[in-house]
Design an enzyme around this catalytic site. Structure first.
Site, PDB file in Angstrom:
ATOM      1  N   ARG A   1       0.354   6.764   7.351  1.00 18.58           N
ATOM      2  CA  ARG A   1       0.553   6.906   5.830  1.00 18.58           C
ATOM      3  C   ARG A   1      -0.052   8.225   5.368  1.00 18.58           C
ATOM      4  NH1 ARG A   1       1.692   1.681   3.756  1.00 18.58           N
ATOM      5  NH2 ARG A   1       0.767  -0.043   4.991  1.00 18.58           N
TER       6      ARG A   1
ATOM      7  N   PHE B   1      14.494   4.965   9.866  1.00 17.25           N
ATOM      8  CA  PHE B   1      13.158   4.470   9.571  1.00 17.25           C
ATOM      9  C   PHE B   1      12.256   5.536   9.328  1.00 17.25           C
ATOM     10  CE2 PHE B   1       9.154   2.385   9.863  1.00 17.25           C
ATOM     11  CZ  PHE B   1       9.298   1.338   9.092  1.00 17.25           C
ATOM     12  N   VAL B   2      11.785   5.745   8.122  1.00 20.20           N
ATOM     13  CA  VAL B   2      10.848   7.106   7.584  1.00 20.20           C
ATOM     14  C   VAL B   2       9.253   6.532   7.574  1.00 20.20           C
ATOM     15  CG1 VAL B   2      12.743   8.333   6.683  1.00 20.20           C
ATOM     16  CG2 VAL B   2      11.419   6.759   5.367  1.00 20.20           C
TER      17      VAL B   2
ATOM     18  N   GLU C   1       7.394   1.887  -6.510  1.00 17.64           N
ATOM     19  CA  GLU C   1       7.506   1.647  -5.107  1.00 17.64           C
ATOM     20  C   GLU C   1       7.604   2.633  -4.369  1.00 17.64           C
ATOM     21  OE1 GLU C   1       7.593  -0.239  -2.958  1.00 17.64           O
ATOM     22  OE2 GLU C   1       8.304  -2.249  -3.110  1.00 17.64           O
ATOM     23  N   ASP C   2       7.431   2.770  -3.238  1.00 21.27           N
ATOM     24  CA  ASP C   2       7.537   3.816  -1.891  1.00 21.27           C
ATOM     25  C   ASP C   2       9.013   4.023  -1.571  1.00 21.27           C
ATOM     26  OD1 ASP C   2       7.646   1.437  -0.607  1.00 21.27           O
ATOM     27  OD2 ASP C   2       6.299   2.063   0.839  1.00 21.27           O
TER      28      ASP C   2
ATOM     29  N   LYS D   1       1.075  -1.202   0.007  1.00 19.36           N
ATOM     30  CA  LYS D   1      -0.110   0.063  -0.194  1.00 19.36           C
ATOM     31  C   LYS D   1       0.813   1.185  -0.030  1.00 19.36           C
ATOM     32  CE  LYS D   1      -2.458  -2.240   3.453  1.00 19.36           C
ATOM     33  NZ  LYS D   1      -2.952  -2.473   4.841  1.00 19.36           N
ATOM     34  N   GLY D   2       2.152   1.099   0.161  1.00 19.19           N
ATOM     35  CA  GLY D   2       2.970   2.235   0.582  1.00 19.19           C
ATOM     36  C   GLY D   2       3.106   3.049  -0.769  1.00 19.19           C
TER      37      GLY D   2
ATOM     38  N   LYS E   1      17.447   3.497   0.030  1.00 21.37           N
ATOM     39  CA  LYS E   1      18.256   3.573   1.220  1.00 21.37           C
ATOM     40  C   LYS E   1      19.319   2.597   0.695  1.00 21.37           C
ATOM     41  CE  LYS E   1      15.136   3.452   5.166  1.00 21.37           C
ATOM     42  NZ  LYS E   1      14.642   2.691   6.122  1.00 21.37           N
TER      43      LYS E   1
ATOM     44  N   ASP F   1       4.284   3.460   6.200  1.00 22.93           N
ATOM     45  CA  ASP F   1       3.829   3.218   7.589  1.00 22.93           C
ATOM     46  C   ASP F   1       4.901   2.636   8.307  1.00 22.93           C
ATOM     47  OD1 ASP F   1       4.131   0.623   5.967  1.00 22.93           O
ATOM     48  OD2 ASP F   1       2.752  -0.209   7.853  1.00 22.93           O
TER      49      ASP F   1
HETATM   50  P1  IMP Z   1      13.031  -4.283   1.214  1.00 23.97           P
HETATM   51  O1  IMP Z   1      12.471  -5.506   0.879  1.00 23.97           O
HETATM   52  O2  IMP Z   1      13.932  -4.208   2.330  1.00 23.97           O
HETATM   53  O3  IMP Z   1      13.811  -3.430  -0.062  1.00 23.97           O
HETATM   54  O4  IMP Z   1      11.917  -3.407   1.792  1.00 23.97           O
HETATM   55  C1  IMP Z   1      11.073  -2.815   1.202  1.00 23.97           C
HETATM   56  C2  IMP Z   1       9.728  -2.449   1.768  1.00 23.97           C
HETATM   57  O5  IMP Z   1       9.860  -2.259   3.242  1.00 23.97           O
HETATM   58  C3  IMP Z   1       8.849  -1.315   1.369  1.00 23.97           C
HETATM   59  O6  IMP Z   1       8.176  -1.351   0.096  1.00 23.97           O
HETATM   60  C4  IMP Z   1       8.512  -0.545   2.473  1.00 23.97           C
HETATM   61  O7  IMP Z   1       7.095  -1.093   2.434  1.00 23.97           O
HETATM   62  C5  IMP Z   1       9.246  -1.115   3.802  1.00 23.97           C
HETATM   63  N1  IMP Z   1      10.091  -0.312   4.274  1.00 23.97           N
HETATM   64  C6  IMP Z   1      11.678  -0.316   4.021  1.00 23.97           C
HETATM   65  N2  IMP Z   1      11.810   0.743   4.820  1.00 23.97           N
HETATM   66  C7  IMP Z   1      10.955   1.377   5.273  1.00 23.97           C
HETATM   67  C8  IMP Z   1      11.037   2.708   5.983  1.00 23.97           C
HETATM   68  O8  IMP Z   1      12.066   3.261   6.306  1.00 23.97           O
HETATM   69  N3  IMP Z   1       9.628   3.148   6.197  1.00 23.97           N
HETATM   70  C9  IMP Z   1       8.417   2.398   6.057  1.00 23.97           C
HETATM   71  N4  IMP Z   1       8.823   1.383   5.138  1.00 23.97           N
HETATM   72  C10 IMP Z   1       9.834   0.692   4.948  1.00 23.97           C
HETATM   73 MG    MG Z   2       5.436  -1.000   4.393  1.00 19.00          MG
END
Ligand code: IMP
Ligand code: MG
Length: 181
Positions: A166, A153-154, A100-101, A44-45, A132, A160
């Site tokens: 959100r 963490f944002v 993607e968010d 949902k991000g 990141k 969220d």
């Molecule tokens: P990844 O698989 O570690 O790249 O994580 C991706 C997903 O984790 C993103 O689509 C977000 O939903 C969540 N995520 C990663 N970092 C953050 C953050 O700093 N704040 C909120 N959600 C995050």
């Molecule tokens: Mg998330």
């Protein structure tokens, strides 16, 4: 501007986000001029980012969505990706723009892009609002990126923690005591 009580500080203001989204929209529109593209919102991000970005795209675009979960209620990726909702339409032979968010470890996107490539799109590009790169565990790079951010963490603008925040219009750093509590 009133700072939400759970935020340490605002990292990216709504004005900075709006300017960047417009800039990304122009760049993407130039790249896809005259083509038809399926935009895929990663739920949902990316909902709010997608809604704003789409209004800056000038080529023909259809909208689909997909949902995977890698986090549960924690701030660190488990590495386990769960499929929650699939696309509504086939992407075979079509230009796909995945929205993607945030890319953190990259595990979610690695899993998603491999899955989408197996469906034989004509092309597949990744657009993320936030990146990141310092936390990356797998080799994955966005084609379009709004902001590269440090390892905090944002939340806000769709992102969220435990499904909250959100709705905040700015992207802010969550107070660590909120997720340690
Ligand atoms: P990844 O698989 O570690 O790249 O994580 C991706 C997903 O984790 C993103 O689509 C977000 O939903 C969540 N995520 C990663 N970092 C953050 C953050 O700093 N704040 C909120 N959600 C995050
Ligand atoms: Mg998330």
């Amino acid at each position: 501007m009133i700072l939400h009580k759970d935020l340490e500080k605002v990292l990216i203001s709504r004005e900075e986000i709006a300017a960047k989204v417009a800039e990304l929209g122009q760049q993407i529109s130039a790249d896809y001029e005259g083509q038809e593209v399926v935009a895929i919102c990663v739920l949902k991000g990316a909902i709010i980012f997608t809604a704003d970005l789409l209004r800056h795209l000038t080529f023909d675009v259809t909208l689909d969505s997909i949902s995977v979960s890698s986090y549960g209620h924690s701030t660190h990726s488990s590495g386990v990706v769960r499929f929650l909702k699939d696309l509504d339409e086939s992407i075979e032979g079509r230009h796909v723009l995945l929205i993607e968010d945030i890319i953190d470890t990259g595990l979610t996107l690695k899993y998603l892009t491999e899955n989408l490539y197996s469906r034989k799109p004509k092309s597949l590009k990744i657009c993320t609002l936030l990146d990141k790169p310092s936390r990356r565990l797998v080799d994955i790079k966005p084609d379009y990126c709004g902001f590269t951010i440090p390892d905090s963490f944002v939340v806000g603008y769709g992102l969220d923690y435990g499904e909250l925040y959100r709705n905040l219009p700015d992207v802010g750093i969550l107070k660590p005591e909120v997720y340690r509590a």
